[in-house]
Design a protein around this motif. Structure first.
Motif, short mmCIF file in Angstrom:
data_model
loop_
_atom_site.label_atom_id
_atom_site.label_comp_id
_atom_site.label_asym_id
_atom_site.label_seq_id
_atom_site.Cartn_x
_atom_site.Cartn_y
_atom_site.Cartn_z
N GLY A 121 -6.04 -14.51 -9.14
CA GLY A 121 -6.45 -13.52 -8.15
C GLY A 121 -6.93 -14.20 -6.88
N ARG B 157 -5.62 -4.44 1.41
CA ARG B 157 -6.36 -4.41 0.15
C ARG B 157 -7.68 -3.71 0.35
N THR C 266 -3.90 -15.31 -14.41
CA THR C 266 -3.87 -15.03 -12.98
C THR C 266 -5.22 -15.36 -12.38
N GLU D 245 -0.72 -7.69 -13.80
CA GLU D 245 -1.33 -6.69 -14.68
C GLU D 245 -0.35 -5.60 -15.10
N LYS E 186 -0.71 -16.90 -2.90
CA LYS E 186 -1.44 -15.86 -2.18
C LYS E 186 -2.68 -16.46 -1.52
N ASP F 184 4.16 -14.80 -12.73
CA ASP F 184 4.79 -13.62 -13.32
C ASP F 184 6.20 -13.38 -12.80
N THR G 249 -5.11 -1.41 -8.65
CA THR G 249 -4.49 -2.63 -8.13
C THR G 249 -5.35 -3.33 -7.10
N ASP H 173 -4.96 -2.74 -4.06
CA ASP H 173 -4.14 -2.70 -2.85
C ASP H 173 -4.19 -1.32 -2.22
N TYR I 192 7.30 -4.32 -5.03
CA TYR I 192 5.85 -4.48 -5.21
C TYR I 192 5.56 -4.64 -6.69
N GLU J 14 2.95 -9.88 -0.58
CA GLU J 14 2.02 -8.81 -0.20
C GLU J 14 1.36 -9.12 1.13
N LEU K 190 2.62 -6.79 -9.77
CA LEU K 190 1.47 -7.64 -10.07
C LEU K 190 1.48 -7.96 -11.56
#
Length: 666
Positions: free
Chosen positions: A159, A437, A157, A313, A534, A202, A421, A423, A309, A281, A311
């Protein structure tokens, strides 16, 4: 086990860009192919070795992934190796210390053009399509024994601000996540999942690859480019194959509405669609409402759109709305949210947020003050923390980042480790809501300004702006934090850039009480994004400060600056043109025509010495241009020509050469 139970039942179908079946795998065929791959891996590599899966969309990836699981090696799902992705692949290969590359024969052959400077190009490459259907099924050895803690794959990821990190996903997490998704989506053995999401993301990995096998159902897959070129292909697949479950972010819902005709919608039957999970998101109420209004007449149930929702992780899913009831949408007081309280309001200037459902199967969330780490009560805004069986143990070989992200403790609750997270959200009416965030805040005079909230105001405030193409961020101005707005404009709306910049400034000032110090309009498709779509806020801020944005227009205070366009470099026309010259000239003219049709008055002047990206064309634009040029020439050619060409001139030469080679073969 599924191969023994379901045998010759279809597991996966892959559709080409025209919606035709190009590959089909039954459970038995998949088991045999994966077994052959596992046999090869077990004979040549060690248990636990990392294996790069460099594949385009298709069933070759599916077989290779399960072959890795059978062999007890660690899969690293990635994408096909192209020049513009080679550095990214190389960074991952070095980070995970990869031992081998699995791919197809065609991609392995093309990899020779990547050069020797990349470490992953020096690894052993194995074409797994050559192993399909080989050997006696009775001679394929049993899969390598594993337990729940055995690592299944690394989900890399990027990010929004960091370099790629590998999230460690073990077998227990994969099984729990699949069970969680199946429970919340109510997936049954006779169902059909229809997905265009990339397998290296993912959402695509879990819903399109893992979940079908776990549930014993079927899956119809297509390439992301197929969807982007022609969104109706996804909807037609749902209609034709009686699809029951899918996932999509906000931009996909908007694309379906914008790029389908009333006639196409009338031909669809979407009544079988029970769950369409929107995991973007934040989830936008406007996108959900538009999609429902457009496709309700096609049989789409009001309960089908199920926000959620998740992620990487946490493997994927954290919360999901109930697929049996209509989604929850609430308008909250803007000022109260800025002060950390979720208070419903009927005021027209409130913030519309969508409930993202609840957790299931032992997953827990906590809303926590990110500074004090105290748990906050219902209705208070804080950072969302997650704990549960599908939460990863951490990032691959990154101890400090793992402890910082996965080892959080709530004050007074030391027994449980939590995933931070990043978020911001709250719980209201039993459901979780996301409102921003932790790092996507501006604090001015003690008041929090949620940057996503400002972006939503802009996207909803004028037709020339679109959700997902607007970013707001703060910059340091001598100890004071000032607001900058960056937006991609929607072409053909009859408003000049200088006027649009003023509209943006005034919308934010009137709604939020804060004035931007700069408003920048950039070329469509050039706003920074991750591979999963994103927005990359930090990169956009850095590009703004370094002057790297593809600017069309900038407003700063009372000063207006317009970026000049480049001169067009016409091809050399000396002497009588050859047939290839005529094709290249025709392609140049078609590219210019497409630019004008797509961007109108804001179309960049074509400069054949610059790349498509330098003209402000993002991946979605390039896919659309590829389809346009294919239609004009009447032949197929590889879209990689567009992605990998460093100039437009190089691109048209490569296309002409490809067409010439195709004609010669004919």
């Amino acid at each position: 086990m599924r191969a023994r139970q379901l045998g010759d039942r279809t597991a996966y179908i892959f559709l080409d860009e025209n919606g035709r079946e190009t590959d089909v795998l039954t459970y038995r065929e998949l088991d045999r192919w994966a077994g052959e791959i596992a046999n090869m891996l077990a004979a040549r590599f060690d248990r636990g070795d990392r294996v790069l899966l460099l594949y385009g969309a298709g069933l070759d990836y599916v077989a290779a992934f399960f072959g890795c699981l059978y062999a007890g090696v660690v899969a690293v799902p990635l994408f096909e190796p192209t020049r513009n992705r080679a550095e990214h692949i190389d960074a991952i290969a070095q980070d995970c210390d990869a031992a081998v590359v699995l791919t197809t024969h065609d991609l392995a052959r093309r990899s020779n053009s990547l050069g020797t400077q990349y470490a992953f190009a020096q690894l052993p490459w194995v074409a797994t399509d050559a192993l399909r259907g080989l050997g006696d099924p009775a001679e394929i050895p049993a899969s390598t024994p594993v337990d729940g803690t055995t690592i299944a794959y690394l989900q890399y990821t990027s990010g929004s601000t960091a370099t790629p990190k590998g999230v460690v996903i073990d077998h227990a997490m994969s099984l729990h996540q699949s069970a969680d998704m199946g429970h919340c989506w109510q997936v049954e053995p006779g169902d059909t999942i229809v997905s265009w999401l990339p397998h290296f993301h993912d959402f695509g990995q879990v819903t399109g690859i893992l979940l079908p096998i776990h549930a014993g159902c079927g899956a119809v897959l297509m390439a992301p480019s197929t969807f982007v070129k022609n969104p109706v292909r996804w909807l037609e697949a749902v209609s034709t194959y009686r699809g029951t479950h899918s996932g999509a972010p906000n931009f996909a819902l908007d694309l379906c509405v914008d790029k389908t005709t009333p006639q196409q919608r009338a031909a669809l039957d979407l009544s079988s669609w029970r769950a369409l999970s929107n995991g973007a998101e934040p989830v936008r109420k406007a996108s959900l409402d538009r999609f429902q209004a457009a496709f309700g007449p096609s049989g789409l149930s009001p309960s089908t759109l199920t926000p959620g929702y998740g992620l990487a992780e946490a493997t994927l899913k954290v919360t999901c709305a109930d697929v049996r009831s209509r989604r929850l949408a609430v308008r909250f007081d803007r000022s109260a949210l800025g002060l950390g309280r979720a208070e419903p309001t009927a005021a027209c200037d409130g913030v519309d947020l969508v409930g993202l459902g609840v957790t299931a199967l032992s997953t827990q969330i906590a809303i926590v003050d990110p500074a004090s780490t105290d748990r906050l009560p219902t209705g208070r805004v804080g950072e969302i923390w997650v704990s549960g069986p599908a939460v990863s143990a951490g990032y691959w070989r990154r101890r400090e980042e793992t402890e910082r992200t996965f080892g959080a403790r709530v004050v007074g609750e030391a027994a449980t480790s939590w995933l931070r997270t990043g978020d911001l959200g709250f719980v209201y009416a039993g459901e979780m809501f996301v409102c921003g965030r932790v790092k996507n805040l501006m604090i001015v005079n003690g008041v929090n300004y949620y940057l996503e909230d400002i972006e939503s105001t802009l996207a909803d405030g004028h037709d020339a702006l679109r959700a997902g193409g607007v970013l707001a961020f703060g910059i340091d101005s001598g100890g004071r934090e000032d607001l900058v707005l960056v937006a991609e404009g929607r072409p053909g709306d009859g408003i000049e850039p200088d006027q649009l910049a003023i509209v943006m400034r005034d919308l934010v000032a009137e709604r939020h009480g804060i004035v931007a110090v700069a408003v920048v309009l950039i070329a469509p498709g050039t706003i920074p994004r991750t591979t999963s779509g994103k927005l990359r806020r930090q990169q956009c801020r850095n590009d703004f400060q370094a002057g790297r944005l593809s600017e069309i227009h900038r407003w700063e205070g009372v000063t207006t600056m317009t970026k000049p366009t480049a001169d067009n470099n016409a091809p050399d026309s000396s002497g009588p043109p050859s047939l290839a010259d005529l094709v290249r000239l025709g392609l140049i003219a078609r590219v210019q025509t497409w630019l004008m049709a797509r961007f109108g008055a804001e179309a960049p002047t074509l400069d054949s010495s610059r790349s498509l990206i330098e003209h402000g064309l993002g991946s979605v634009d390039q896919i659309d241009l590829h389809e346009y040029l294919e239609t004009w020439v009447g032949q197929r050619f590889s879209p990689e020509i567009l992605w990998e060409s460093t100039t437009v001139d190089e691109m048209v030469h490569a296309i002409a050469d490809a067409l010439s080679a195709s004609t010669t073969r004919m």
